[in-house]
Write an enzyme that holds these catalytic residues in place. Structure first.
Site, PDB file in Angstrom:
ATOM      1  N   LYS A  73       0.870  -1.093  -0.095  1.00  0.00           N
ATOM      2  CA  LYS A  73       0.035  -0.002   0.030  1.00  0.00           C
ATOM      3  C   LYS A  73       0.861   1.242   0.166  1.00  0.00           C
ATOM      4  O   LYS A  73       2.107   1.174   0.472  1.00  0.00           O
ATOM      5  CB  LYS A  73      -0.843  -0.027   1.474  1.00  0.00           C
ATOM      6  CG  LYS A  73      -2.160   1.019   1.187  1.00  0.00           C
ATOM      7  CD  LYS A  73      -3.105   0.218   0.614  1.00  0.00           C
ATOM      8  CE  LYS A  73      -4.506   0.849   0.664  1.00  0.00           C
ATOM      9  NZ  LYS A  73      -5.690   0.046  -0.140  1.00  0.00           N
ATOM     10  N   GLY A 178     -25.119   2.016   2.542  1.00  0.00           N
ATOM     11  CA  GLY A 178     -24.298   2.972   1.464  1.00  0.00           C
ATOM     12  C   GLY A 178     -24.979   2.403  -0.288  1.00  0.00           C
ATOM     13  O   GLY A 178     -25.092   1.200  -0.211  1.00  0.00           O
ATOM     14  N   GLY A 180     -23.641   3.331  -3.135  1.00  0.00           N
ATOM     15  CA  GLY A 180     -22.744   3.918  -4.038  1.00  0.00           C
ATOM     16  C   GLY A 180     -22.381   2.760  -4.956  1.00  0.00           C
ATOM     17  O   GLY A 180     -23.256   1.922  -5.364  1.00  0.00           O
ATOM     18  N   ASN A 181     -21.005   2.599  -5.184  1.00  0.00           N
ATOM     19  CA  ASN A 181     -20.509   1.526  -6.352  1.00  0.00           C
ATOM     20  C   ASN A 181     -20.970   0.343  -5.897  1.00  0.00           C
ATOM     21  O   ASN A 181     -21.538  -0.512  -6.470  1.00  0.00           O
ATOM     22  CB  ASN A 181     -19.048   1.726  -6.580  1.00  0.00           C
ATOM     23  CG  ASN A 181     -18.508   0.791  -7.477  1.00  0.00           C
ATOM     24  OD1 ASN A 181     -18.158  -0.245  -7.461  1.00  0.00           O
ATOM     25  ND2 ASN A 181     -18.586   1.424  -8.850  1.00  0.00           N
ATOM     26  N   VAL A 182     -20.531  -0.063  -4.639  1.00  0.00           N
ATOM     27  CA  VAL A 182     -20.666  -1.322  -4.125  1.00  0.00           C
ATOM     28  C   VAL A 182     -21.865  -1.758  -3.778  1.00  0.00           C
ATOM     29  O   VAL A 182     -22.461  -2.670  -4.275  1.00  0.00           O
ATOM     30  CB  VAL A 182     -19.862  -1.639  -2.814  1.00  0.00           C
ATOM     31  CG1 VAL A 182     -19.958  -3.109  -2.112  1.00  0.00           C
ATOM     32  CG2 VAL A 182     -18.078  -1.600  -3.087  1.00  0.00           C
ATOM     33  N   GLY A 183     -22.883  -0.760  -3.125  1.00  0.00           N
ATOM     34  CA  GLY A 183     -23.954  -1.047  -2.730  1.00  0.00           C
ATOM     35  C   GLY A 183     -25.108  -1.144  -3.849  1.00  0.00           C
ATOM     36  O   GLY A 183     -25.900  -1.857  -3.816  1.00  0.00           O
TER      37      GLY A 183
HETATM   38  P1  NAD Z   1     -18.843   5.203  -3.144  1.00  0.00           P
HETATM   39  O1  NAD Z   1     -18.297   6.275  -2.719  1.00  0.00           O
HETATM   40  O2  NAD Z   1     -19.042   4.692  -4.476  1.00  0.00           O
HETATM   41  O3  NAD Z   1     -20.379   4.906  -2.130  1.00  0.00           O
HETATM   42  C1  NAD Z   1     -20.267   5.176  -0.893  1.00  0.00           C
HETATM   43  C2  NAD Z   1     -21.754   5.191  -0.368  1.00  0.00           C
HETATM   44  O4  NAD Z   1     -21.994   5.263   1.017  1.00  0.00           O
HETATM   45  C3  NAD Z   1     -22.371   6.528  -1.139  1.00  0.00           C
HETATM   46  O5  NAD Z   1     -23.889   6.274  -1.281  1.00  0.00           O
HETATM   47  C4  NAD Z   1     -22.686   7.304   0.334  1.00  0.00           C
HETATM   48  O6  NAD Z   1     -23.625   8.329   0.361  1.00  0.00           O
HETATM   49  C5  NAD Z   1     -22.788   6.510   1.448  1.00  0.00           C
HETATM   50  N1  NAD Z   1     -22.355   6.824   2.699  1.00  0.00           N
HETATM   51  C6  NAD Z   1     -21.339   7.793   3.041  1.00  0.00           C
HETATM   52  N2  NAD Z   1     -21.658   7.881   4.272  1.00  0.00           N
HETATM   53  C7  NAD Z   1     -22.544   7.174   4.746  1.00  0.00           C
HETATM   54  C8  NAD Z   1     -23.021   6.821   6.064  1.00  0.00           C
HETATM   55  N3  NAD Z   1     -22.667   7.530   7.182  1.00  0.00           N
HETATM   56  N4  NAD Z   1     -24.016   5.966   6.306  1.00  0.00           N
HETATM   57  C9  NAD Z   1     -24.725   5.261   4.972  1.00  0.00           C
HETATM   58  N5  NAD Z   1     -24.142   5.547   3.787  1.00  0.00           N
HETATM   59  C10 NAD Z   1     -22.958   6.462   3.866  1.00  0.00           C
HETATM   60  O7  NAD Z   1     -18.008   4.047  -2.242  1.00  0.00           O
HETATM   61  P2  NAD Z   1     -17.832   2.391  -2.904  1.00  0.00           P
HETATM   62  O8  NAD Z   1     -16.755   2.382  -4.004  1.00  0.00           O
HETATM   63  O9  NAD Z   1     -19.332   1.819  -3.315  1.00  0.00           O
HETATM   64  O10 NAD Z   1     -17.016   1.924  -1.408  1.00  0.00           O
HETATM   65  C11 NAD Z   1     -17.876   1.647  -0.432  1.00  0.00           C
HETATM   66  C12 NAD Z   1     -16.994   1.046   0.733  1.00  0.00           C
HETATM   67  O11 NAD Z   1     -16.467  -0.537   0.186  1.00  0.00           O
HETATM   68  C13 NAD Z   1     -15.877   1.647   1.089  1.00  0.00           C
HETATM   69  O12 NAD Z   1     -15.535   1.317   2.414  1.00  0.00           O
HETATM   70  C14 NAD Z   1     -14.755   1.040   0.220  1.00  0.00           C
HETATM   71  O13 NAD Z   1     -13.368   1.209   0.890  1.00  0.00           O
HETATM   72  C15 NAD Z   1     -14.978  -0.472   0.108  1.00  0.00           C
HETATM   73  N6  NAD Z   1     -14.617  -0.952  -1.070  1.00  0.00           N
HETATM   74  C16 NAD Z   1     -14.833  -0.811  -2.248  1.00  0.00           C
HETATM   75  C17 NAD Z   1     -14.277  -1.374  -3.312  1.00  0.00           C
HETATM   76  C18 NAD Z   1     -14.569  -0.932  -4.817  1.00  0.00           C
HETATM   77  O14 NAD Z   1     -14.115  -1.623  -5.651  1.00  0.00           O
HETATM   78  N7  NAD Z   1     -15.407   0.111  -4.981  1.00  0.00           N
HETATM   79  C19 NAD Z   1     -13.461  -2.287  -3.077  1.00  0.00           C
HETATM   80  C20 NAD Z   1     -13.230  -2.982  -1.771  1.00  0.00           C
HETATM   81  C21 NAD Z   1     -13.792  -2.369  -0.718  1.00  0.00           C
END
Ligand code: NAD
Length: 366
Positions: A73, A178, A180-183
């Site tokens: 990292k 959440g 976002g991308n993952v959710g």
């Molecule tokens: P993202 O920024 O696309 O989405 C994050 C979502 O969380 C948004 O909808 C935001 O409104 C919401 N959010 C923020 N604060 C919040 C709160 N207090 N309560 C509820 N929702 C809240 O991020 P992502 O890429 O979907 O990543 C989400 C998590 O997954 C992060 O912890 C990230 O480190 C982890 N992750 C992501 C990936 C990836 O490939 N995208 C891979 C491994 C881990």
């Protein structure tokens, strides 16, 4: 204090470029299974200790996904929200130059906080080798984040866990923290398998609808109003972790589940799409209480699997296939080991990851 043990860290590097003012850190935790792989984060507070901890998680995650990568990292100390784009470009390029002799043989970079495709393009431009990082734009052979590899992988992990619990996806309810991308991708995947999405949260709040939330409508509401909380007829809730559902998918912030939530949780299964959604001790307590938890390093490995496919110049189709194969196989394997040894899935995952790394070290293949 950085902890040194039988796995690593092998290298801790602090770099500084007086011309641009770039200050950076690289921790290569382990190269036993291949070049250390892990993202670059840009924050004003990133420290050696933080980077070392995250590098170890990458060592475990890559080993569990059975990828030919070690763990690493890195971080650049800067406030990405305050500096100009020109300044950011200078810092990323200076960091890439400083790591040139190590990339890609010992370290392969990727985006992390405040880093994305554009920054990876700068990184490659300076390094000169496309293999020096993943997360590149499609024009450089990247596999876009928007394909949803992580969320889809979370969906596959959930299916395996439901089968283990003898639950039919078509008759379960689930909540997603959440959107976002993952959710969103996990929600799309699981509603597509017939599961009922009853609660969703984002940074503005949480909603619940017993009869089920429509995925497409949720996407539309989020796009048009900026938040899922404006979904018609849904009830507002204070805390997504207290809602009535069989499954919780975490996909937002660390430590969403706190000690004070423990007695209020009604889930049978928690799938960790986000990283560290609760402290390890809490995970152990919930395991003792009979709640099944699929740990982050297994459930959200879709992203690193996609990085590997990008690294070997694979296609989108290959990525989707490998995410499904690996996550399905690994989740089932961890659940089997956890049951046999009567330990939590996280403990089983770490044991297996370490076993593979130590075996690779012994074979001395690198
Ligand atoms: P993202 O920024 O696309 O989405 C994050 C979502 O969380 C948004 O909808 C935001 O409104 C919401 N959010 C923020 N604060 C919040 C709160 N207090 N309560 C509820 N929702 C809240 O991020 P992502 O890429 O979907 O990543 C989400 C998590 O997954 C992060 O912890 C990230 O480190 C982890 N992750 C992501 C990936 C990836 O490939 N995208 C891979 C491994 C881990």
């Amino acid at each position: 204090m950085i902890k040194f043990d039988k796995l690593g860290p092998e290298k801790i590097l602090e770099v500084y470029d007086p011309k641009s003012g770039m200050k950076g850190i690289l921790v290569i935790d382990s190269t036993a299974r291949g070049p250390g792989k892990g993202g670059i984060r840009m924050t004003p507070t990133v420290s050696k200790e933080e980077v070392a901890k995250l590098a170890r998680v990458m060592t475990w995650k890559n080993s569990l996904a059975d990828l030919p990568f070690g763990g690493a990292k890195s971080g650049i100390l800067a406030n990405a929200k305050e500096i100009s784009l020109e300044k950011k470009e200078k810092l990323v390029k200076a960091f890439s130059k400083a790591l040139k002799s190590l990339c890609p043989d010992s370290y392969i970079a990727a985006p992390d906080m405040n880093m994305a495709e554009r920054e990876m393009e700068w990184f490659v431009q300076t390094n000169g080798d496309k293999k020096s990082c993943t997360g590149k734009p499609t024009s450089l052979g990247g596999l876009p984040h928007e394909l949803g590899s992580t969320g889809i992988g979370v969906g596959h992990a959930t299916l395996v866990a439901l089968k283990y619990l003898d639950l039919d996806p078509k008759s379960i309810t689930f909540a997603v923290e959440g959107f976002g991308n993952v959710g969103t991708f996990a929600s799309k995947f699981l509603t597509g398998k017939g599961a009922k999405l009853v609660a969703v949260s984002d940074s503005q709040g949480c909603i619940y609808l017993k009869s089920g939330l429509d995925y497409k409508k949720l996407m539309q509401v989020k796009k048009e109003t900026g938040s899922v909380i404006n979904y018609e007829n849904a009830q507002k809730q204070n805390n997504i972790t207290h809602v009535q559902a069989e499954v919780l998918i975490t996909a937002a912030i660390p430590d969403v589940i706190k000690k004070s939530d423990i007695d209020k949780l009604k889930f049978k299964l928690i799938v960790e799409g986000s990283n560290i959604p609760m402290a390890e001790e809490l995970e152990e307590t919930l395991h003792q209480k009979g709640i099944l938890i699929i740990p982050d390093m297994i459930a959200n490995a879709g992203g690193v699997i996609s990085s590997y496919v990008e690294h070997i110049n694979g296609t989108e189709q290959k990525m989707f296939k490998l995410v499904e194969e690996k996550i399905t196989k690994n989740t089932a394997l961890i659940l089997k080991l956890a049951k046999e040894k009567n330990i939590s899935p996280r403990k089983a995952a770490i044991e297996l990851a370490e076993e593979r790394i130590l075996k690779a070290k012994k074979a001395n293949t690198r």
